[in-house]
Design an enzyme around this catalytic site. Structure first.
Site, PDB file in Angstrom:
ATOM      1  CB  CYS A 111      -0.950  -0.009   1.187  1.00  0.00           C
ATOM      2  SG  CYS A 111      -1.974  -1.485   1.232  1.00  0.00           S
ATOM      3  CG  HIS A 245      -3.242   3.263   2.025  1.00  0.00           C
ATOM      4  ND1 HIS A 245      -3.851   2.852   0.859  1.00  0.00           N
ATOM      5  CD2 HIS A 245      -3.236   2.177   2.850  1.00  0.00           C
ATOM      6  CE1 HIS A 245      -4.196   1.585   0.983  1.00  0.00           C
ATOM      7  NE2 HIS A 245      -3.844   1.158   2.171  1.00  0.00           N
ATOM      8  CG  ASN A 275      -6.652  -1.120   1.548  1.00  0.00           C
ATOM      9  OD1 ASN A 275      -5.978  -0.730   0.583  1.00  0.00           O
ATOM     10  ND2 ASN A 275      -6.095  -1.542   2.672  1.00  0.00           N
TER      11      ASN A 275
HETATM   12  N1  COA Z   1     -18.199  -8.838  10.066  1.00  0.00           N
HETATM   13  C1  COA Z   1     -18.657  -9.124  11.295  1.00  0.00           C
HETATM   14  N2  COA Z   1     -17.848  -9.464  12.308  1.00  0.00           N
HETATM   15  C2  COA Z   1     -16.528  -9.536  12.056  1.00  0.00           C
HETATM   16  C3  COA Z   1     -15.988  -9.261  10.792  1.00  0.00           C
HETATM   17  C4  COA Z   1     -16.886  -8.913   9.768  1.00  0.00           C
HETATM   18  N3  COA Z   1     -16.481  -8.620   8.523  1.00  0.00           N
HETATM   19  N4  COA Z   1     -14.650  -9.418  10.855  1.00  0.00           N
HETATM   20  C5  COA Z   1     -14.344  -9.763  12.108  1.00  0.00           C
HETATM   21  N5  COA Z   1     -15.474  -9.831  12.832  1.00  0.00           N
HETATM   22  C6  COA Z   1     -15.630 -10.181  14.249  1.00  0.00           C
HETATM   23  C7  COA Z   1     -14.476 -11.000  14.786  1.00  0.00           C
HETATM   24  O1  COA Z   1     -14.663 -12.359  14.510  1.00  0.00           O
HETATM   25  C8  COA Z   1     -14.559 -10.676  16.247  1.00  0.00           C
HETATM   26  O2  COA Z   1     -15.566 -11.477  16.817  1.00  0.00           O
HETATM   27  P1  COA Z   1     -15.378 -12.122  18.281  1.00  0.00           P
HETATM   28  O3  COA Z   1     -15.209 -10.940  19.198  1.00  0.00           O
HETATM   29  O4  COA Z   1     -16.644 -12.857  18.461  1.00  0.00           O
HETATM   30  O5  COA Z   1     -14.155 -12.957  18.187  1.00  0.00           O
HETATM   31  C9  COA Z   1     -15.036  -9.246  16.309  1.00  0.00           C
HETATM   32  O6  COA Z   1     -15.616  -8.988  15.020  1.00  0.00           O
HETATM   33  C10 COA Z   1     -13.959  -8.242  16.578  1.00  0.00           C
HETATM   34  O7  COA Z   1     -12.859  -8.546  15.738  1.00  0.00           O
HETATM   35  P2  COA Z   1     -11.590  -7.645  15.738  1.00  0.00           P
HETATM   36  O8  COA Z   1     -10.597  -8.185  14.755  1.00  0.00           O
HETATM   37  O9  COA Z   1     -11.129  -7.417  17.153  1.00  0.00           O
HETATM   38  O10 COA Z   1     -12.193  -6.277  15.171  1.00  0.00           O
HETATM   39  P3  COA Z   1     -11.563  -4.869  15.130  1.00  0.00           P
HETATM   40  O11 COA Z   1     -12.404  -3.926  15.897  1.00  0.00           O
HETATM   41  O12 COA Z   1     -10.090  -4.888  15.406  1.00  0.00           O
HETATM   42  O13 COA Z   1     -11.746  -4.490  13.603  1.00  0.00           O
HETATM   43  C11 COA Z   1     -10.523  -4.409  11.536  1.00  0.00           C
HETATM   44  C12 COA Z   1     -11.143  -5.299  12.611  1.00  0.00           C
HETATM   45  C13 COA Z   1      -9.904  -5.291  10.490  1.00  0.00           C
HETATM   46  C14 COA Z   1     -11.623  -3.544  10.930  1.00  0.00           C
HETATM   47  C15 COA Z   1      -9.454  -3.489  12.218  1.00  0.00           C
HETATM   48  O14 COA Z   1      -8.577  -4.262  12.997  1.00  0.00           O
HETATM   49  C16 COA Z   1      -8.656  -2.746  11.198  1.00  0.00           C
HETATM   50  O15 COA Z   1      -9.183  -1.898  10.509  1.00  0.00           O
HETATM   51  N6  COA Z   1      -7.332  -3.000  11.092  1.00  0.00           N
HETATM   52  C17 COA Z   1      -6.509  -2.402  10.077  1.00  0.00           C
HETATM   53  C18 COA Z   1      -6.636  -3.202   8.809  1.00  0.00           C
HETATM   54  C19 COA Z   1      -6.077  -2.521   7.610  1.00  0.00           C
HETATM   55  O16 COA Z   1      -6.344  -1.361   7.390  1.00  0.00           O
HETATM   56  N7  COA Z   1      -5.305  -3.259   6.818  1.00  0.00           N
HETATM   57  C20 COA Z   1      -4.718  -2.796   5.622  1.00  0.00           C
HETATM   58  C21 COA Z   1      -3.600  -1.872   5.902  1.00  0.00           C
HETATM   59  S1  COA Z   1      -2.825  -1.354   4.447  1.00  0.00           S
END
Ligand code: COA
Length: 318
Positions: A111, A245, A275
């Protein structure tokens, strides 16, 4: 001599996939995705390829820059999802647009790829080696995501963006760029697996530790932006737009807060495209350019971050 963007272009696949459509494929909802990421739709290829989208974006950028493809000395394509191992996407673009005098190659910085591409071209311009270049980010991430993994498949989209740049008196004023391979395991996607008579392994997809990536981004993005501002002796108020980004609206909001800069100065379009990795910054720049949001003389910060880990920022005068 520095590096100035003189034209932009973009190309997105025709097919739109909404969060509601995704909810029919995996256990998720529009509410969950949009509240955590700001994403509501993404474009997914049907017949389009990464090289084709890159070529379309490049043609539009050349037209916008009023530049003939034969004037281009260098084509740098940033991609982490190329159609072919070789030839490079850049060489395919060269052929498609008729840039027969250009040298062409790809770079891999996920990215951060477009930003690293601009900085790479800047190094050539500063050394007096080339005068006009195309920097392109193009991605078909839909072929790298596991469509059964709701924690990743909701985040990404396909698309391409391009910029024509030339050696000029004003333009790029400063940049920083970083890599930390020791944290590479938080966001990975393996290449084609070993397949021979002795060993066969199964295909792998994008794997991500979302929280670690989130923590990395909210810390490093404001940090590197402040470094560039210090390097150039510019006040954060004097920056017209912060073009980051487009991974996640919460990352951008957090960066704005940490920097103490109003959120309105951080344009966002991940709601429409998700993204798109290396394509996100040039696609956004192209939208801003065509919407009349950019005036010659405006100061902009570009900042990318992603797998590698890689991150960085550049300050440019539009
Ligand atoms: N829909 C519904 N629930 C989902 C889900 C989805 N698409 N994806 C994950 N979950 C669930 C998980 O299973 C978890 O459930 P549990 O508590 O029962 O285990 C819960 O949601 C929380 O998951 P978590 O990973 O802690 O969520 P989060 O608040 O950290 O959000 C992201 C996840 C990916 C949105 C966040 O971590 C993020 O934005 N990270 C950066 C990712 C990114 O930008 N990557 C590219 C960089 S270039």
């Amino acid at each position: 001599m520095t590096t100035r963007i003189i034209g932009t272009g973009s190309c997105l696949p025709a097919q739109v996939i909404s969060n509601d459509q995704l909810a029919q494929w995996v256990d998720t909802s529009d509410e969950w995705i949009s509240s955590r990421t700001g994403i509501r739709n993404r474009r997914i290829v049907k017949d389009e390829t990464g090289a084709w989208m890159a070529s379309q974006a490049a043609k539009k950028a050349l037209e916008n820059a009023n530049t003939d493809a034969e004037e281009i000395d260098l084509i740098v394509v940033a991609t982490c999802s190329n159609d072919m191992q070789f030839p490079s996407t850049a060489c395919q673009v060269q052929e498609a647009i008729g840039a027969r005098h250009a040298v062409a190659f790809d770079i891999s910085a996920a990215c951060s790829g477009f930003l690293f591409g601009i900085n790479t071209v800047h190094a050539y311009f500063s050394a007096g080696i080339y005068k006009k270049a195309l920097v392109i980010g193009t991605e078909v991430l839909s072929k790298l995501v596991d469509w059964t993994d709701r924690s990743t498949c909701v985040l990404f989209g396909d698309g391409a963006g391009a910029a024509v740049v030339e050696a000029a008196e004003t333009g790029l004023e400063g940049f920083v760029q970083y890599s930390d391979g020791s944290k590479g395991n938080v966001l990975t996607c393996s290449s084609r697996k070993i397949q021979n008579p002795l060993q066969e392994t199964t295909e792998d997809y994008i794997r991500m530790n979302g929280q670690e990536v989130f923590k990395f981004a909210v810390k490093k993005v404001p940090e590197c932006i402040l470094q560039v501002l210090e390097q150039t002796g510019t006040k954060k108020e004097d920056i017209r737009w912060y073009v980051l980004h487009q991974a996640n609206s919460r990352i951008i909001q957090s960066a704005a807060k940490r920097l103490g800069v109003p959120e309105e100065k951080f344009p966002m379009n991940m709601e429409k495209y998700g993204n798109t990795s290396a394509a996100s910054i040039p696609v956004l720049l192209d939208e801003m350019n065509r919407n009349g949001m950019l005036t010659r003389g405006d100061r902009l910060i570009l900042s990318g971050f992603g797998a590698g880990l890689t991150w960085g920022a550049a300050q440019i005068v539009w």
